[in-house]
Design a protein around this motif. Structure first.
Motif, PDB file in Angstrom:
ATOM      1  N   PRO A  16      54.636  48.771  30.886  1.00  0.00           N
ATOM      2  CA  PRO A  16      53.880  47.818  30.314  1.00  0.00           C
ATOM      3  C   PRO A  16      52.983  46.669  30.822  1.00  0.00           C
ATOM      4  O   PRO A  16      53.137  46.438  32.466  1.00  0.00           O
ATOM      5  CB  PRO A  16      55.825  47.073  31.173  1.00  0.00           C
ATOM      6  N   ILE A  17      52.783  45.774  29.938  1.00  0.00           N
ATOM      7  CA  ILE A  17      51.211  45.448  30.251  1.00  0.00           C
ATOM      8  C   ILE A  17      52.015  44.315  31.361  1.00  0.00           C
ATOM      9  O   ILE A  17      51.393  43.706  32.008  1.00  0.00           O
ATOM     10  CB  ILE A  17      50.592  44.449  28.833  1.00  0.00           C
ATOM     11  N   SER A  18      53.383  43.215  31.506  1.00  0.00           N
ATOM     12  CA  SER A  18      53.398  42.802  32.499  1.00  0.00           C
ATOM     13  C   SER A  18      54.242  42.733  33.517  1.00  0.00           C
ATOM     14  O   SER A  18      53.902  41.975  33.989  1.00  0.00           O
ATOM     15  CB  SER A  18      55.334  42.007  31.367  1.00  0.00           C
ATOM     16  N   LEU A  19      54.130  43.887  33.692  1.00  0.00           N
ATOM     17  CA  LEU A  19      54.525  44.383  35.197  1.00  0.00           C
ATOM     18  C   LEU A  19      53.485  44.625  35.725  1.00  0.00           C
ATOM     19  O   LEU A  19      52.669  44.427  36.344  1.00  0.00           O
ATOM     20  CB  LEU A  19      55.204  45.804  34.887  1.00  0.00           C
ATOM     21  N   LYS A  20      52.389  45.310  34.833  1.00  0.00           N
ATOM     22  CA  LYS A  20      51.467  45.883  35.261  1.00  0.00           C
ATOM     23  C   LYS A  20      50.096  44.122  36.246  1.00  0.00           C
ATOM     24  O   LYS A  20      49.684  44.390  36.861  1.00  0.00           O
ATOM     25  CB  LYS A  20      49.886  46.737  34.383  1.00  0.00           C
ATOM     26  N   ALA A  21      50.285  43.937  35.163  1.00  0.00           N
ATOM     27  CA  ALA A  21      50.070  41.996  35.123  1.00  0.00           C
ATOM     28  C   ALA A  21      50.473  40.930  36.875  1.00  0.00           C
ATOM     29  O   ALA A  21      49.414  40.903  37.537  1.00  0.00           O
ATOM     30  CB  ALA A  21      49.442  41.307  33.666  1.00  0.00           C
ATOM     31  N   LEU A  22      51.530  41.957  35.775  1.00  0.00           N
ATOM     32  CA  LEU A  22      52.239  40.868  37.946  1.00  0.00           C
ATOM     33  C   LEU A  22      51.754  41.714  38.612  1.00  0.00           C
ATOM     34  O   LEU A  22      52.024  40.930  39.939  1.00  0.00           O
ATOM     35  CB  LEU A  22      54.367  40.946  37.440  1.00  0.00           C
ATOM     36  N   ILE A  23      51.611  42.538  38.782  1.00  0.00           N
ATOM     37  CA  ILE A  23      51.032  43.733  40.533  1.00  0.00           C
ATOM     38  C   ILE A  23      50.310  43.719  40.647  1.00  0.00           C
ATOM     39  O   ILE A  23      49.377  43.469  41.686  1.00  0.00           O
ATOM     40  CB  ILE A  23      51.784  45.483  39.896  1.00  0.00           C
ATOM     41  N   ARG A  24      49.409  43.493  39.553  1.00  0.00           N
ATOM     42  CA  ARG A  24      47.798  43.751  39.618  1.00  0.00           C
ATOM     43  C   ARG A  24      47.355  41.944  40.376  1.00  0.00           C
ATOM     44  O   ARG A  24      46.809  41.615  40.843  1.00  0.00           O
ATOM     45  CB  ARG A  24      47.371  43.593  38.725  1.00  0.00           C
ATOM     46  N   TYR A  25      48.065  40.484  39.903  1.00  0.00           N
ATOM     47  CA  TYR A  25      47.639  39.706  40.289  1.00  0.00           C
ATOM     48  C   TYR A  25      48.347  39.647  41.964  1.00  0.00           C
ATOM     49  O   TYR A  25      47.782  39.174  42.470  1.00  0.00           O
ATOM     50  CB  TYR A  25      48.987  38.558  39.969  1.00  0.00           C
ATOM     51  N   ARG A  26      49.638  40.038  42.181  1.00  0.00           N
ATOM     52  CA  ARG A  26      50.344  40.064  43.783  1.00  0.00           C
ATOM     53  C   ARG A  26      48.907  40.736  44.142  1.00  0.00           C
ATOM     54  O   ARG A  26      48.942  40.116  45.989  1.00  0.00           O
ATOM     55  CB  ARG A  26      50.911  40.454  43.528  1.00  0.00           C
ATOM     56  N   VAL A  27      48.877  41.896  44.107  1.00  0.00           N
ATOM     57  CA  VAL A  27      47.508  42.478  45.169  1.00  0.00           C
ATOM     58  C   VAL A  27      46.481  41.892  45.268  1.00  0.00           C
ATOM     59  O   VAL A  27      45.951  41.809  45.956  1.00  0.00           O
ATOM     60  CB  VAL A  27      47.817  44.489  44.421  1.00  0.00           C
ATOM     61  N   LEU A  28      46.370  41.624  44.062  1.00  0.00           N
ATOM     62  CA  LEU A  28      43.839  41.368  43.889  1.00  0.00           C
ATOM     63  C   LEU A  28      44.389  39.915  44.686  1.00  0.00           C
ATOM     64  O   LEU A  28      43.708  39.799  45.366  1.00  0.00           O
ATOM     65  CB  LEU A  28      43.773  40.988  42.819  1.00  0.00           C
ATOM     66  N   ARG A  29      45.655  39.031  45.173  1.00  0.00           N
ATOM     67  CA  ARG A  29      45.996  38.018  45.690  1.00  0.00           C
ATOM     68  C   ARG A  29      46.041  38.796  46.819  1.00  0.00           C
ATOM     69  O   ARG A  29      45.562  37.693  48.489  1.00  0.00           O
ATOM     70  CB  ARG A  29      47.576  37.242  45.161  1.00  0.00           C
ATOM     71  N   THR A  30      47.148  39.250  47.522  1.00  0.00           N
ATOM     72  CA  THR A  30      47.304  39.630  48.662  1.00  0.00           C
ATOM     73  C   THR A  30      46.114  40.890  49.648  1.00  0.00           C
ATOM     74  O   THR A  30      45.893  40.303  50.778  1.00  0.00           O
ATOM     75  CB  THR A  30      48.704  40.630  48.856  1.00  0.00           C
ATOM     76  N   ILE A  31      45.977  41.713  48.506  1.00  0.00           N
ATOM     77  CA  ILE A  31      44.606  42.613  49.410  1.00  0.00           C
ATOM     78  C   ILE A  31      43.112  42.511  49.209  1.00  0.00           C
ATOM     79  O   ILE A  31      42.085  42.265  49.717  1.00  0.00           O
ATOM     80  CB  ILE A  31      44.945  43.997  48.511  1.00  0.00           C
ATOM     81  N   GLY A  32      42.495  41.719  47.652  1.00  0.00           N
ATOM     82  CA  GLY A  32      41.837  40.882  47.712  1.00  0.00           C
ATOM     83  C   GLY A  32      40.902  42.474  46.979  1.00  0.00           C
ATOM     84  O   GLY A  32      39.634  42.635  46.246  1.00  0.00           O
ATOM     85  N   LYS A  33      41.696  43.313  45.949  1.00  0.00           N
ATOM     86  CA  LYS A  33      41.400  44.136  45.883  1.00  0.00           C
ATOM     87  C   LYS A  33      42.422  44.527  44.507  1.00  0.00           C
ATOM     88  O   LYS A  33      43.244  44.674  44.009  1.00  0.00           O
ATOM     89  CB  LYS A  33      41.047  45.636  46.366  1.00  0.00           C
ATOM     90  N   THR A  34      41.652  45.510  43.612  1.00  0.00           N
ATOM     91  CA  THR A  34      41.935  46.180  42.226  1.00  0.00           C
ATOM     92  C   THR A  34      43.203  47.372  42.496  1.00  0.00           C
ATOM     93  O   THR A  34      43.099  47.565  43.827  1.00  0.00           O
ATOM     94  CB  THR A  34      41.512  46.415  40.896  1.00  0.00           C
ATOM     95  N   VAL A  35      44.477  47.026  42.010  1.00  0.00           N
ATOM     96  CA  VAL A  35      45.805  48.954  42.451  1.00  0.00           C
ATOM     97  C   VAL A  35      44.355  50.076  42.148  1.00  0.00           C
ATOM     98  O   VAL A  35      44.845  50.832  42.891  1.00  0.00           O
ATOM     99  CB  VAL A  35      46.363  48.467  41.253  1.00  0.00           C
ATOM    100  N   GLU A  36      43.364  50.210  40.735  1.00  0.00           N
ATOM    101  CA  GLU A  36      42.709  50.550  40.032  1.00  0.00           C
ATOM    102  C   GLU A  36      41.486  51.115  41.555  1.00  0.00           C
ATOM    103  O   GLU A  36      41.729  52.203  42.017  1.00  0.00           O
ATOM    104  CB  GLU A  36      41.268  50.732  39.227  1.00  0.00           C
ATOM    105  N   GLU A  37      41.093  50.266  42.211  1.00  0.00           N
ATOM    106  CA  GLU A  37      39.697  50.516  43.305  1.00  0.00           C
ATOM    107  C   GLU A  37      41.268  51.144  44.855  1.00  0.00           C
ATOM    108  O   GLU A  37      40.257  52.197  45.184  1.00  0.00           O
ATOM    109  CB  GLU A  37      39.823  49.605  44.257  1.00  0.00           C
ATOM    110  N   ILE A  38      42.131  50.776  45.108  1.00  0.00           N
ATOM    111  CA  ILE A  38      43.218  51.386  45.941  1.00  0.00           C
ATOM    112  C   ILE A  38      43.079  52.531  45.658  1.00  0.00           C
ATOM    113  O   ILE A  38      43.744  53.549  46.504  1.00  0.00           O
ATOM    114  CB  ILE A  38      44.233  50.448  46.024  1.00  0.00           C
TER     115      ILE A  38
END
Length: 94
Positions: A16-38
Motif C-alpha cells: 500500500p502506498i501509505s506503508l511504502k511512503a513511511l518505509i521510503r521516508y525512514r530508509v532515505l532519512r536513515t541511509i540516504g538511499k532509496t529502498v529500490e537502490e538498496i
C-alpha cells in the motif's frame, strides 16, 4: 539481480502506498538511499537497513510479509533462504 531480489521489488511495488511512503521516508532519512537502490545494488543489506530505519520488530514484519507474499504468489521458497539472501541471518549473528 536474482530471482529473490526481482521478487522483492515486485513485493515492494505491491505494498500500500501509505506503508511504502513511511518505509521510503525512514530508509532515505536513515541511509540516504532509496529502498529500490538498496534492493538493486546490495540486497543482502535489506534486513540491516530496515532494522536501522524502523527497528527489528518492524523489519521482521516486512520480511515475513514478503515471505507470505512469495507463498501466495505460488513460489516455493524456504524462509531460511529468504532470510539469508536479505541479510537477516548475518544481522542476527552480529
Amino acid at each position: 539481480m536474482t530471482a529473490i531480489s526481482d521478487a522483492f521489488l515486485k513485493f515492494w511495488e505491491s505494498l500500500p502506498i501509505s506503508l511504502k511512503a513511511l518505509i521510503r521516508y525512514r530508509v532515505l532519512r536513515t541511509i540516504g538511499k532509496t529502498v529500490e537502490e538498496i534492493i538493486e545494488h546490495n540486497p543482502r543489506s535489506v534486513y540491516r537497513v530496515l532494522v536501522d530505519a524502523m527497528g527489528r520488530h518492524n523489519a521482521d514484519l516486512i520480511i515475513n510479509m514478503f515471505y507470505d507474499w512469495l507463498l501466495r504468489s505460488g513460489r516455493r521458497v524456504d524462509l531460511k533462504e529468504v532470510n539469508e539472501f536479505l541479510g537477516r541471518a548475518m544481522a542476527e549473528a552480529v
